[in-house]
Design a protein around this motif. Structure first.
Motif, PDB file in Angstrom:
ATOM      1  N   PHE A   1      -4.645   5.768   4.914  1.00 52.27           N
ATOM      2  CA  PHE A   1      -4.463   5.909   3.469  1.00 52.27           C
ATOM      3  C   PHE A   1      -5.608   6.712   2.871  1.00 52.27           C
TER       4      PHE A   1
ATOM      5  N   LEU B   1       0.836  -1.201   0.000  1.00 52.35           N
ATOM      6  CA  LEU B   1       0.000   0.000   0.000  1.00 52.35           C
ATOM      7  C   LEU B   1       0.875   1.257   0.000  1.00 52.35           C
ATOM      8  N   ASP B   2       1.982   1.194   0.723  1.00 48.59           N
ATOM      9  CA  ASP B   2       2.923   2.321   0.688  1.00 48.59           C
ATOM     10  C   ASP B   2       3.427   2.540  -0.740  1.00 48.59           C
TER      11      ASP B   2
ATOM     12  N   GLY C   1       0.831   4.278  -2.801  1.00 45.04           N
ATOM     13  CA  GLY C   1       0.806   5.708  -2.493  1.00 45.04           C
ATOM     14  C   GLY C   1       1.957   6.456  -3.124  1.00 45.04           C
TER      15      GLY C   1
ATOM     16  N   THR D   1      -4.522   1.226   9.004  1.00 43.37           N
ATOM     17  CA  THR D   1      -3.763   1.462   7.777  1.00 43.37           C
ATOM     18  C   THR D   1      -4.671   1.947   6.655  1.00 43.37           C
TER      19      THR D   1
END
Length: 367
Positions: free
Chosen positions: A220, A178-179, A182, A216
């Motif tokens: 986000f 997910l990082d 992003g 998390t």
């Protein structure tokens, strides 16, 4: 109630356990969950599931229509390749229409522009135990890889769909992924209303850190100003169904082989595709050993080798676990074998046979 085998048995109390986790994620994170019909489409339990989920997502016109008619709420329509006829039909009821490629979006945008339009992104990362199911495999046709192409389409879009997981129960790996999303797409995400993180995130598995997962997601969504959608398939129905069979013969060929009145090829096809053994709810490691096989003519129609406390005989019942996801949707008439009935154990313990199949069904599936 005695039901003629074979039959699929869905237990609503076991299903409820998954639904409550999905609701918890919704409450803690704000992320919505839409049921992935490609995994599970047995609409006789949708009355329960719609109380906890936000709608459905699909892989074809027929699935989208089923979700709209039998589940209600939000209807997300996705397909790897739409025809013009598909698009005209699906726009009559879908809330969101998601394209797999920029070329399909270009071709059909005028027909769908009054809807929430999405585009699938292939981020080049994935988590999958099988190359067959890896959406980021080499030469994958699933989603757009070129960020310049994505940026050019932004004015037409309200959301992106990222589907890059398959049975990912590794929370730290999910966070790293997910990082990455992003970092790579953050500027574009800030111009959108929603994103879907697809399915394959095994957040209903026993011991999964649901609260950390939810934080998390919430962080986000706040950072990029988007509504997050999850598309649970297996996570929605894992552990909720069995395939119930009976032994019809026992033969010996160096080992004991029990033949049951069902078939891996016909009734648990995913096991054959991925070369996996079936599971039992409480597997034993000692006792009488039998290879359990199906009764189709396929030589490799084998559920696996298991241990039983008592010797098997003709008429012994054998139950295979996890017979919902990618199982009931793939059942077929190979060899003309009797199709398993579908039964549901309701929340109050009532056993209901919701569907049976007979020769007429076999006949009308052909021409």
């Amino acid at each position: 109630m005695k039901i003629t085998t074979p039959y699929y048995l869905i237990d609503e109390n076991k299903l409820l356990r998954n639904m409550e986790i999905i609701r918890q994620v919704r409450q803690l994170s704000g992320a919505k969950s839409v049921l992935a019909l490609k995994c599970f489409s047995t609409w006789s339990v949708f009355e329960l599931m719609r109380q906890y989920m936000d709608g459905t997502t699909s892989s074809s016109l027929f699935e989208a229509r089923l979700g709209y008619e039998k589940f209600g709420k939000e209807t997300h329509a996705y397909c790897v390749g739409y025809s013009a006829e598909d698009i005209r039909a699906v726009t009559a009821f879908a809330d969101k229409v998601i394209f797999n490629s920029a070329s399909q979006l270009e071709r059909y945008y005028e027909l769908v522009k009054t809807k929430k339009v999405g585009l699938r992104v292939n981020p080049g990362i994935s988590h999958s135990h099988f190359d067959l199911a890896d959406p980021a495999r080499r030469h994958s046709r699933l989603g757009v890889t070129d960020k310049a192409v994505l940026a050019a389409q932004l004015p037409r879009l309200s959301g992106f769909m990222f589907h890059y997981n398959c049975e990912n129960d590794d929370y730290p790996a999910f966070v790293r992924q997910l990082d990455y999303i992003g970092e790579q797409y953050g500027d574009m995400l800030k111009e959108l209303e929603w994103i879907s993180l697809g399915g394959g995130i095994y957040f209903t598995k026993e011991g999964y850190p649901v609260e950390a997962f939810s934080r998390t997601l919430a962080d986000f969504a706040k950072t990029y100003g988007v509504q997050i959608y999850l598309e649970p398939g297996e996570s929605a129905i894992t552990g909720a169904a069995e395939l119930v069979t009976r032994v019809v013969d026992i033969v010996q060929n160096e080992i004991n082989i029990a033949i049951v009145d069902a078939s891996v090829e016909g009734h648990m096809l995913d096991l054959l595709i991925y070369r996996l053994a079936a599971k039992m709810e409480a597997e034993q490691t000692t006792g009488h050993s039998y290879m359990v096989a199906g009764r189709s003519c396929l030589a490799g129609d084998v559920f696996g080798t298991f241990h039983f406390a008592d010797r098997l005989e003709v008429g012994s019942e054998i139950r295979f676990a996890d017979a919902a996801g990618y199982t009931m949707v793939k059942k077929n008439w190979f060899n003309g074998l009797a199709m398993p009935a579908i039964a549901v154990k309701r929340l109050d313990g009532t056993l209901e046979v919701v569907r049976t199949f007979d020769y007429a069904d076999f006949l009308t599936s052909l021409s």
